[in-house]
Write an enzyme that holds these catalytic residues in place. Structure first.
Site, PDB file in Angstrom:
ATOM      1  N   SER A  88       0.861  -1.196   0.000  1.00 52.05           N
ATOM      2  CA  SER A  88       0.000   0.000   0.000  1.00 52.05           C
ATOM      3  C   SER A  88       0.887   1.232   0.000  1.00 52.05           C
ATOM      4  CB  SER A  88      -0.871   0.011   1.260  1.00 52.05           C
ATOM      5  OG  SER A  88      -1.499   1.259   1.427  1.00 52.05           O
ATOM      6  N   TYR A 131      -1.616  -1.084  10.753  1.00 54.24           N
ATOM      7  CA  TYR A 131      -1.652  -1.401   9.323  1.00 54.24           C
ATOM      8  C   TYR A 131      -0.381  -0.957   8.604  1.00 54.24           C
ATOM      9  CZ  TYR A 131      -3.533  -1.385   4.507  1.00 54.24           C
ATOM     10  OH  TYR A 131      -3.750  -1.603   3.158  1.00 54.24           O
TER      11      TYR A 131
HETATM   12  N1  LIG Z   1      -8.940  -0.771  -0.423  1.00 50.45           N
HETATM   13  C1  LIG Z   1      -7.894   0.038  -0.353  1.00 50.45           C
HETATM   14  O1  LIG Z   1      -8.036   1.285  -0.331  1.00 50.45           O
HETATM   15  C2  LIG Z   1      -6.495  -0.530  -0.292  1.00 50.45           C
HETATM   16  C3  LIG Z   1      -5.425   0.379  -0.374  1.00 50.45           C
HETATM   17  C4  LIG Z   1      -4.127  -0.124  -0.327  1.00 50.45           C
HETATM   18  C5  LIG Z   1      -3.908  -1.474  -0.187  1.00 50.45           C
HETATM   19  N2  LIG Z   1      -4.976  -2.327  -0.099  1.00 50.45           N
HETATM   20  C6  LIG Z   1      -4.689  -3.752   0.047  1.00 50.45           C
HETATM   21  O2  LIG Z   1      -5.341  -4.475  -0.951  1.00 50.45           O
HETATM   22  C7  LIG Z   1      -5.591  -5.809  -0.493  1.00 50.45           C
HETATM   23  C8  LIG Z   1      -7.029  -6.166  -0.773  1.00 50.45           C
HETATM   24  O3  LIG Z   1      -7.865  -5.339   0.003  1.00 50.45           O
HETATM   25  P1  LIG Z   1      -9.335  -4.892  -0.442  1.00 50.45           P
HETATM   26  O4  LIG Z   1      -9.377  -3.412  -0.383  1.00 50.45           O
HETATM   27  O5  LIG Z   1      -9.734  -5.587  -1.664  1.00 50.45           O
HETATM   28  O6  LIG Z   1     -10.153  -5.374   0.837  1.00 50.45           O
HETATM   29  P2  LIG Z   1     -11.255  -6.503   1.049  1.00 50.45           P
HETATM   30  O7  LIG Z   1     -12.336  -6.379   0.056  1.00 50.45           O
HETATM   31  O8  LIG Z   1     -11.575  -6.440   2.500  1.00 50.45           O
HETATM   32  O9  LIG Z   1     -10.450  -7.851   0.724  1.00 50.45           O
HETATM   33  C9  LIG Z   1      -9.591  -8.458   1.621  1.00 50.45           C
HETATM   34  C10 LIG Z   1      -9.485  -9.901   1.192  1.00 50.45           C
HETATM   35  O10 LIG Z   1      -8.550 -10.565   2.057  1.00 50.45           O
HETATM   36  C11 LIG Z   1      -9.146 -11.770   2.510  1.00 50.45           C
HETATM   37  N3  LIG Z   1      -8.602 -12.159   3.791  1.00 50.45           N
HETATM   38  C12 LIG Z   1      -8.580 -11.455   4.948  1.00 50.45           C
HETATM   39  N4  LIG Z   1      -8.025 -12.185   5.920  1.00 50.45           N
HETATM   40  C13 LIG Z   1      -7.688 -13.380   5.375  1.00 50.45           C
HETATM   41  C14 LIG Z   1      -7.092 -14.569   5.874  1.00 50.45           C
HETATM   42  N5  LIG Z   1      -6.725 -14.679   7.170  1.00 50.45           N
HETATM   43  N6  LIG Z   1      -6.889 -15.597   5.021  1.00 50.45           N
HETATM   44  C15 LIG Z   1      -7.270 -15.511   3.724  1.00 50.45           C
HETATM   45  N7  LIG Z   1      -7.831 -14.415   3.195  1.00 50.45           N
HETATM   46  C16 LIG Z   1      -8.045 -13.377   4.023  1.00 50.45           C
HETATM   47  C17 LIG Z   1     -10.644 -11.461   2.581  1.00 50.45           C
HETATM   48  O11 LIG Z   1     -11.426 -12.630   2.472  1.00 50.45           O
HETATM   49  P3  LIG Z   1     -12.078 -13.475   3.656  1.00 50.45           P
HETATM   50  O12 LIG Z   1     -12.589 -12.505   4.663  1.00 50.45           O
HETATM   51  O13 LIG Z   1     -13.128 -14.254   2.949  1.00 50.45           O
HETATM   52  O14 LIG Z   1     -10.984 -14.336   4.178  1.00 50.45           O
HETATM   53  C18 LIG Z   1     -10.816 -10.644   1.304  1.00 50.45           C
HETATM   54  O15 LIG Z   1     -10.975 -11.493   0.200  1.00 50.45           O
HETATM   55  C19 LIG Z   1      -5.222  -5.816   0.989  1.00 50.45           C
HETATM   56  O16 LIG Z   1      -3.939  -6.369   1.156  1.00 50.45           O
HETATM   57  C20 LIG Z   1      -5.203  -4.348   1.342  1.00 50.45           C
HETATM   58  O17 LIG Z   1      -4.366  -4.065   2.449  1.00 50.45           O
HETATM   59  C21 LIG Z   1      -6.265  -1.893  -0.155  1.00 50.45           C
END
Ligand SMILES: NC(=O)c1ccc[n+]([C@@H]2O[C@H](COP(=O)([O-])OP(=O)(O)OC[C@H]3O[C@@H](n4cnc5c(N)ncnc54)[C@H](OP(=O)(O)O)[C@@H]3O)[C@@H](O)[C@H]2O)c1
Length: 254
Positions: A138, A151
Site C-alpha cells: 500500500s 496497518y
Molecule cells: N482498499 C484500499 O483502499 C487498499 C489500499 C491499499 C492497499 N490495499 C490492500 O489491498 C488488499 C485487498 O484489500 P481490499 O481493499 O480488496 O479489501 P477486502 O475487500 O476487504 O479484501 C480483503 C481480502 O482478504 C481476505 N482475507 C482477509 N483475511 C484473510 C485470511 N486470514 N486468510 C485468507 N484471506 C483473508 C478477505 O477474504 P475473507 O474474509 O473471505 O478471508 C478478502 O478477500 C489488501 O492487502 C489491502 O491491504 C487496499
C-alpha cells in the site's frame, strides 16, 4: 491465452474487493485463475460467475493449510505462473489506543500471510527457474501515517520485503512486483470516517494492476496523482513531513 504469459494464476484475498475484481478481469485470459480467501461461499459464487476460476478456500495465517492449498492448485492446474498475494486486513488504530490483539492479527494476515505463501512458492519457482510473485502492499507503507498503527508497519515491511525478493530472485528467473494502491472502494474502506482522495473502484484498480503485471513492472502504484504525492512525502525531510501531516491531516481530522 490472449497474449498473456501465465497459464495458472493464484490470487489470495479474492472473495471481495481488489482480489475479486482482478480474478474477474483475468478470467477469460488465463487458463486457470485459482482464488483463495476464508469465505468459501463467496469464492464459490465467484467461481459460478466465471469460466476459468477455481475456488481454493484457505486462511493465509495457517502455513500448513497454505502449503496444502498450493499443492491442490498445482495438482489440478499445473505450476503457478503468477501469484498475487493480496489477502489483507485493515484496522483504524492510534497509538494511545493500542489493541495488541488487533495489531498481531494485522501482522499475521498482512505479513505472515504473504510469508506463508512465499515459503511454498519460492522453492518451487526456483526449481523451475521461472514464476512471477506480486505482493499487494500500500502507499500507506511509504511513511508513518496517523491512525495506521496496526496497518502501516505491515505494509512498510512488505515494501521492504519485495525489494529484497527483487534483488535476490530476479537473477534466478523469478519476476517480483509490488502493488501499492492508494484508496480503493472495497469493503475494507467503506466505513473509513475520513476523506479518501483519489479513490478508485475495484474494477479500475484491477485494470491498472493487470496492465502493470503484463508489463512485468516492479512497482504498480495508483492512482497516479495520489501515488505521486505519497512518493513526494517519502522524499521529504522528516521535520517538514511531520509539520505537513499534523497541519493538513491531523488537525482536519480532530
Ligand atoms: N482498499 C484500499 O483502499 C487498499 C489500499 C491499499 C492497499 N490495499 C490492500 O489491498 C488488499 C485487498 O484489500 P481490499 O481493499 O480488496 O479489501 P477486502 O475487500 O476487504 O479484501 C480483503 C481480502 O482478504 C481476505 N482475507 C482477509 N483475511 C484473510 C485470511 N486470514 N486468510 C485468507 N484471506 C483473508 C478477505 O477474504 P475473507 O474474509 O473471505 O478471508 C478478502 O478477500 C489488501 O492487502 C489491502 O491491504 C487496499
Amino acid at each position: 491465452m490472449s497474449g498473456l504469459r501465465w497459464k495458472t494464476v493464484w490470487i489470495t484475498g479474492a472473495s471481495s474487493g481488489i482480489g475479486r475484481a482482478l480474478a474477474l478481469a483475468m478470467d477469460e485470459e488465463v487458463a486457470t485463475v485459482a482464488v483463495s480467501a476464508r469465505s468459501d461461499d463467496r469464492l464459490e459464487a465467484l467461481r459460478e460467475q466465471c469460466v476459468n476460476v477455481s475456488a481454493h478456500p484457505v486462511d493465509v495465517t495457517d502455513g500448513e493449510a497454505v502449503a496444502r492449498c498450493v499443492d491442490a492448485i498445482e495438482a489440478s492446474a499445473g505450476p503457478i505462473d503468477l501469484a498475487v498475494l493480496n489477502a489483507g486486513t485493515w484496522a483504524l488504530m492510534d497509538a494511545p489506543n493500542l489493541d495488541l490483539t488487533a495489531v498481531r492479527s494485522g501482522v499475521e494476515v498482512n505479513y505472515f500471510g504473504v510469508m506463508n505463501a512465499l515459503d511454498v512458492l519460492i522453492p518451487r519457482m526456483l526449481e523451475r527457474g521461472r514464476g512471477h510473485i506480486a505482493i499487494v502492499a500500500s502507499v500507506a507503507g511509504y511513511r508513518g501515517l496517523p491512525r495506521a498503527v496496526a496497518y502501516g508497519p505491515t505494509k512498510a515491511a512488505l515494501i521492504n520485503l519485495a525489494e529484497i525478493l527483487r534483488l535476490e530472485l530476479e537473477p534466478r528467473g523469478i519476476t517480483v512486483s509490488v502493488i501499492n494502491p492508494g484508496f480503493v472502494d472495497t469493503p475494507m474502506t467503506r466505513d473509513n470516517p475520513f476523506p479518501m482522495p483519489g479513490i478508485v473502484s475495484a474494477e479500475e484498480a484491477a485494470e491498472t494492476i493487470l496492465t502493470g503485471l503484463k508489463k512485468r513492472k516492479y512497482e504498480i502504484a495508483f492512482p497516479r496523482g495520489f501515488a505521486l504525492v505519497m512518493k513526494l512525502l517519502r522524499l521529504m525531510p522528516n521535520a517538514l513531513y511531520f509539520r505537513l501531516i499534523r497541519k493538513f491531516v491531523m488537525r482536519r481530522a480532530a
